[in-house]
Design a protein around this motif. Structure first.
Motif, PDB file in Angstrom:
ATOM      1  N   ALA A  34      22.550  59.979  65.920  1.00 44.36           N
ATOM      2  CA  ALA A  34      22.054  61.189  65.242  1.00 44.36           C
ATOM      3  C   ALA A  34      21.295  60.813  63.965  1.00 44.36           C
ATOM      4  CB  ALA A  34      23.208  62.126  64.926  1.00 44.36           C
ATOM      5  N   GLU A  35      21.812  59.824  63.223  1.00 41.05           N
ATOM      6  CA  GLU A  35      21.135  59.409  61.990  1.00 41.05           C
ATOM      7  C   GLU A  35      19.790  58.751  62.288  1.00 41.05           C
ATOM      8  OE1 GLU A  35      24.719  58.416  58.918  1.00 41.05           O
ATOM      9  OE2 GLU A  35      24.618  57.221  60.763  1.00 41.05           O
ATOM     10  N   VAL A  36      19.741  57.905  63.326  1.00 45.15           N
ATOM     11  CA  VAL A  36      18.472  57.283  63.713  1.00 45.15           C
ATOM     12  C   VAL A  36      17.467  58.367  64.091  1.00 45.15           C
ATOM     13  CG1 VAL A  36      17.315  55.816  65.425  1.00 45.15           C
ATOM     14  CG2 VAL A  36      19.507  55.098  64.426  1.00 45.15           C
ATOM     15  N   ASN A  37      17.893  59.327  64.885  1.00 48.18           N
ATOM     16  CA  ASN A  37      16.989  60.408  65.300  1.00 48.18           C
ATOM     17  C   ASN A  37      16.528  61.245  64.117  1.00 48.18           C
ATOM     18  OD1 ASN A  37      17.014  59.685  68.014  1.00 48.18           O
ATOM     19  ND2 ASN A  37      18.850  60.880  68.415  1.00 48.18           N
ATOM     20  N   GLN A  38      17.395  61.456  63.149  1.00 55.04           N
ATOM     21  CA  GLN A  38      17.026  62.222  61.954  1.00 55.04           C
ATOM     22  C   GLN A  38      15.988  61.450  61.125  1.00 55.04           C
ATOM     23  OE1 GLN A  38      17.791  65.342  61.272  1.00 55.04           O
ATOM     24  NE2 GLN A  38      16.706  65.333  59.330  1.00 55.04           N
ATOM     25  N   ILE A  39      16.258  60.176  60.893  1.00 55.22           N
ATOM     26  CA  ILE A  39      15.330  59.345  60.101  1.00 55.22           C
ATOM     27  C   ILE A  39      13.982  59.224  60.821  1.00 55.22           C
ATOM     28  CG2 ILE A  39      14.935  57.020  59.194  1.00 55.22           C
ATOM     29  CD1 ILE A  39      18.067  56.827  58.940  1.00 55.22           C
ATOM     30  N   LYS A  40      14.015  59.139  62.133  1.00 56.29           N
ATOM     31  CA  LYS A  40      12.797  58.972  62.941  1.00 56.29           C
ATOM     32  C   LYS A  40      11.772  60.073  62.667  1.00 56.29           C
ATOM     33  CE  LYS A  40      11.411  58.434  67.766  1.00 56.29           C
ATOM     34  NZ  LYS A  40      11.904  58.384  69.155  1.00 56.29           N
ATOM     35  N   LYS A  41      12.244  61.250  62.309  1.00 57.10           N
ATOM     36  CA  LYS A  41      11.338  62.368  62.024  1.00 57.10           C
ATOM     37  C   LYS A  41      10.419  62.069  60.839  1.00 57.10           C
ATOM     38  CE  LYS A  41      14.739  65.772  63.564  1.00 57.10           C
ATOM     39  NZ  LYS A  41      15.628  66.855  63.120  1.00 57.10           N
ATOM     40  N   TYR A  42      10.881  61.206  59.925  1.00 56.38           N
ATOM     41  CA  TYR A  42      10.125  60.924  58.704  1.00 56.38           C
ATOM     42  C   TYR A  42       9.288  59.648  58.780  1.00 56.38           C
ATOM     43  CZ  TYR A  42      13.257  64.507  57.075  1.00 56.38           C
ATOM     44  OH  TYR A  42      13.951  65.690  56.951  1.00 56.38           O
ATOM     45  N   VAL A  43       9.471  58.879  59.841  1.00 57.85           N
ATOM     46  CA  VAL A  43       8.757  57.605  59.950  1.00 57.85           C
ATOM     47  C   VAL A  43       7.241  57.783  60.026  1.00 57.85           C
ATOM     48  CG1 VAL A  43       8.489  55.502  61.341  1.00 57.85           C
ATOM     49  CG2 VAL A  43      10.767  56.409  60.872  1.00 57.85           C
ATOM     50  N   PRO A  44       6.710  58.729  60.806  1.00 57.43           N
ATOM     51  CA  PRO A  44       5.251  58.885  60.818  1.00 57.43           C
ATOM     52  C   PRO A  44       4.665  59.138  59.424  1.00 57.43           C
ATOM     53  CG  PRO A  44       6.193  60.023  62.686  1.00 57.43           C
ATOM     54  CD  PRO A  44       7.341  59.596  61.812  1.00 57.43           C
ATOM     55  N   GLN A  45       5.357  59.921  58.622  1.00 55.57           N
ATOM     56  CA  GLN A  45       4.907  60.176  57.250  1.00 55.57           C
ATOM     57  C   GLN A  45       4.914  58.883  56.440  1.00 55.57           C
ATOM     58  OE1 GLN A  45       7.171  63.195  55.230  1.00 55.57           O
ATOM     59  NE2 GLN A  45       6.336  62.674  53.234  1.00 55.57           N
ATOM     60  N   ALA A  46       5.947  58.070  56.620  1.00 59.15           N
ATOM     61  CA  ALA A  46       6.019  56.785  55.902  1.00 59.15           C
ATOM     62  C   ALA A  46       4.892  55.861  56.353  1.00 59.15           C
ATOM     63  CB  ALA A  46       7.376  56.124  56.136  1.00 59.15           C
ATOM     64  N   LEU A  47       4.603  55.860  57.645  1.00 61.42           N
ATOM     65  CA  LEU A  47       3.541  54.997  58.171  1.00 61.42           C
ATOM     66  C   LEU A  47       2.165  55.401  57.654  1.00 61.42           C
ATOM     67  CD1 LEU A  47       4.725  54.623  61.868  1.00 61.42           C
ATOM     68  CD2 LEU A  47       4.837  52.895  60.065  1.00 61.42           C
ATOM     69  N   THR A  48       1.943  56.684  57.519  1.00 60.53           N
ATOM     70  CA  THR A  48       0.639  57.127  57.018  1.00 60.53           C
ATOM     71  C   THR A  48       0.569  57.109  55.502  1.00 60.53           C
ATOM     72  OG1 THR A  48       1.331  59.446  57.139  1.00 60.53           O
ATOM     73  CG2 THR A  48       0.138  58.553  59.040  1.00 60.53           C
ATOM     74  N   GLY A  49       1.734  57.080  54.838  1.00 63.95           N
ATOM     75  CA  GLY A  49       1.754  57.145  53.385  1.00 63.95           C
ATOM     76  C   GLY A  49       1.734  55.809  52.670  1.00 63.95           C
ATOM     77  N   VAL A  50       2.068  54.727  53.368  1.00 63.13           N
ATOM     78  CA  VAL A  50       2.099  53.424  52.729  1.00 63.13           C
ATOM     79  C   VAL A  50       0.660  52.922  52.534  1.00 63.13           C
ATOM     80  CG1 VAL A  50       2.291  52.014  54.830  1.00 63.13           C
ATOM     81  CG2 VAL A  50       3.326  51.232  52.710  1.00 63.13           C
ATOM     82  N   LYS A  51       0.418  52.251  51.431  1.00 59.09           N
ATOM     83  CA  LYS A  51      -0.948  51.832  51.097  1.00 59.09           C
ATOM     84  C   LYS A  51      -1.520  50.840  52.104  1.00 59.09           C
ATOM     85  CE  LYS A  51      -3.901  50.439  47.351  1.00 59.09           C
ATOM     86  NZ  LYS A  51      -4.015  50.196  45.924  1.00 59.09           N
ATOM     87  N   HIS A  52      -0.753  49.798  52.417  1.00 56.39           N
ATOM     88  CA  HIS A  52      -1.229  48.782  53.355  1.00 56.39           C
ATOM     89  C   HIS A  52      -0.266  48.703  54.534  1.00 56.39           C
ATOM     90  CE1 HIS A  52      -4.012  47.414  50.268  1.00 56.39           C
ATOM     91  NE2 HIS A  52      -2.998  47.378  49.437  1.00 56.39           N
ATOM     92  N   LEU A  53      -0.770  48.962  55.733  1.00 55.27           N
ATOM     93  CA  LEU A  53       0.023  48.893  56.951  1.00 55.27           C
ATOM     94  C   LEU A  53      -0.544  47.748  57.783  1.00 55.27           C
ATOM     95  CD1 LEU A  53       2.291  50.168  58.639  1.00 55.27           C
ATOM     96  CD2 LEU A  53       0.575  51.704  59.617  1.00 55.27           C
ATOM     97  N   ILE A  54       0.259  46.708  57.981  1.00 56.60           N
ATOM     98  CA  ILE A  54      -0.189  45.501  58.652  1.00 56.60           C
ATOM     99  C   ILE A  54       0.537  45.391  59.987  1.00 56.60           C
ATOM    100  CG2 ILE A  54      -0.247  42.984  58.530  1.00 56.60           C
ATOM    101  CD1 ILE A  54      -0.179  44.996  55.361  1.00 56.60           C
ATOM    102  N   VAL A  55      -0.232  45.104  61.034  1.00 56.07           N
ATOM    103  CA  VAL A  55       0.288  45.076  62.393  1.00 56.07           C
ATOM    104  C   VAL A  55       0.146  43.665  62.966  1.00 56.07           C
ATOM    105  CG1 VAL A  55      -0.022  45.997  64.737  1.00 56.07           C
ATOM    106  CG2 VAL A  55      -0.293  47.492  62.759  1.00 56.07           C
ATOM    107  N   ALA A  56       1.140  43.230  63.719  1.00 56.55           N
ATOM    108  CA  ALA A  56       1.067  41.977  64.476  1.00 56.55           C
ATOM    109  C   ALA A  56       1.017  42.336  65.957  1.00 56.55           C
ATOM    110  CB  ALA A  56       2.273  41.090  64.178  1.00 56.55           C
ATOM    111  N   GLU A  57       0.028  41.774  66.643  1.00 54.62           N
ATOM    112  CA  GLU A  57      -0.128  41.988  68.079  1.00 54.62           C
ATOM    113  C   GLU A  57       0.163  40.696  68.822  1.00 54.62           C
ATOM    114  OE1 GLU A  57      -3.788  45.201  68.226  1.00 54.62           O
ATOM    115  OE2 GLU A  57      -4.256  43.074  68.418  1.00 54.62           O
ATOM    116  N   ASN A  58       0.623  40.844  70.062  1.00 48.15           N
ATOM    117  CA  ASN A  58       0.816  39.668  70.898  1.00 48.15           C
ATOM    118  C   ASN A  58      -0.526  39.207  71.463  1.00 48.15           C
ATOM    119  OD1 ASN A  58       0.256  41.365  73.081  1.00 48.15           O
ATOM    120  ND2 ASN A  58       2.371  41.466  73.767  1.00 48.15           N
ATOM    121  N   GLU A  59      -0.488  38.211  72.321  1.00 52.71           N
ATOM    122  CA  GLU A  59      -1.721  37.610  72.845  1.00 52.71           C
ATOM    123  C   GLU A  59      -2.562  38.548  73.703  1.00 52.71           C
ATOM    124  OE1 GLU A  59       1.769  37.025  75.321  1.00 52.71           O
ATOM    125  OE2 GLU A  59       1.389  36.319  73.307  1.00 52.71           O
TER     126      GLU A  59
END
Length: 146
Positions: A34-59
């Motif tokens: 339940a806590e993971v699901n609750q926090i998950k609601k706010y993750v998109p906002q955190a992803l769009t709100g952080v200044k630098h979002l760096i991604v690692a991709e596989n091959e």
């Protein structure tokens, strides 16, 4: 491994949210479903709100990990459970230190592997709280690079 700062965030958010949830479920055993699901609601906002979002991709170009940084702080670092132990976290954090001068991180005290990782990467604890920023009973450790 391809590491880059994500400038266009809309098309990839669902993939990053999946990585976040997979990573949290593999490492944050102190959280209930339940806590993971609750926090998950706010993750998109955190992803769009952080200044630098760096991604690692596989091959083959699939995102497998990401980190967010702002004001010399590591705000988030999440790695797909299938990719853990392959050095991706080290690569991302080194990239962040070199390119964004990361000097601080906050980590859940109940996540000992993360604490060990950050200590291995040169961080030491300078402060502890009994609750997280939302007032939940999850102690936080505030760490700085030596």
């Amino acid at each position: 491994m391809n590491i880059y700062e994500l400038k266009q965030r809309t098309n990839i958010l669902s993939q990053l949210l999946e990585i976040w949830e997979d990573s949290v479920r593999a490492t944050h055993h102190f959280l209930s479903d339940a806590e993971v699901n609750q926090i998950k609601k706010y993750v998109p906002q955190a992803l769009t709100g952080v200044k630098h979002l760096i991604v690692a991709e596989n091959e083959i170009g699939i995102p497998v990990a990401f980190m967010g940084t702002q004001d010399h702080r590591l705000e988030m670092l999440f790695i797909s459970s299938k990719e853990r132990g392959k050095g991706i976290g080290k690569q991302l954090l080194r990239y962040g230190i070199e390119n964004y001068e990361i000097k601080e991180v906050t980590v859940n005290e109940q996540n000992p592997k993360a604490i060990g990782f950050y200590e291995h990467m040169g961080f030491t604890t300078y402060k502890r709280t009994d609750h997280d920023e939302e007032g939940n009973p999850y102690p936080l450790l505030y760490m700085k690079r030596k």
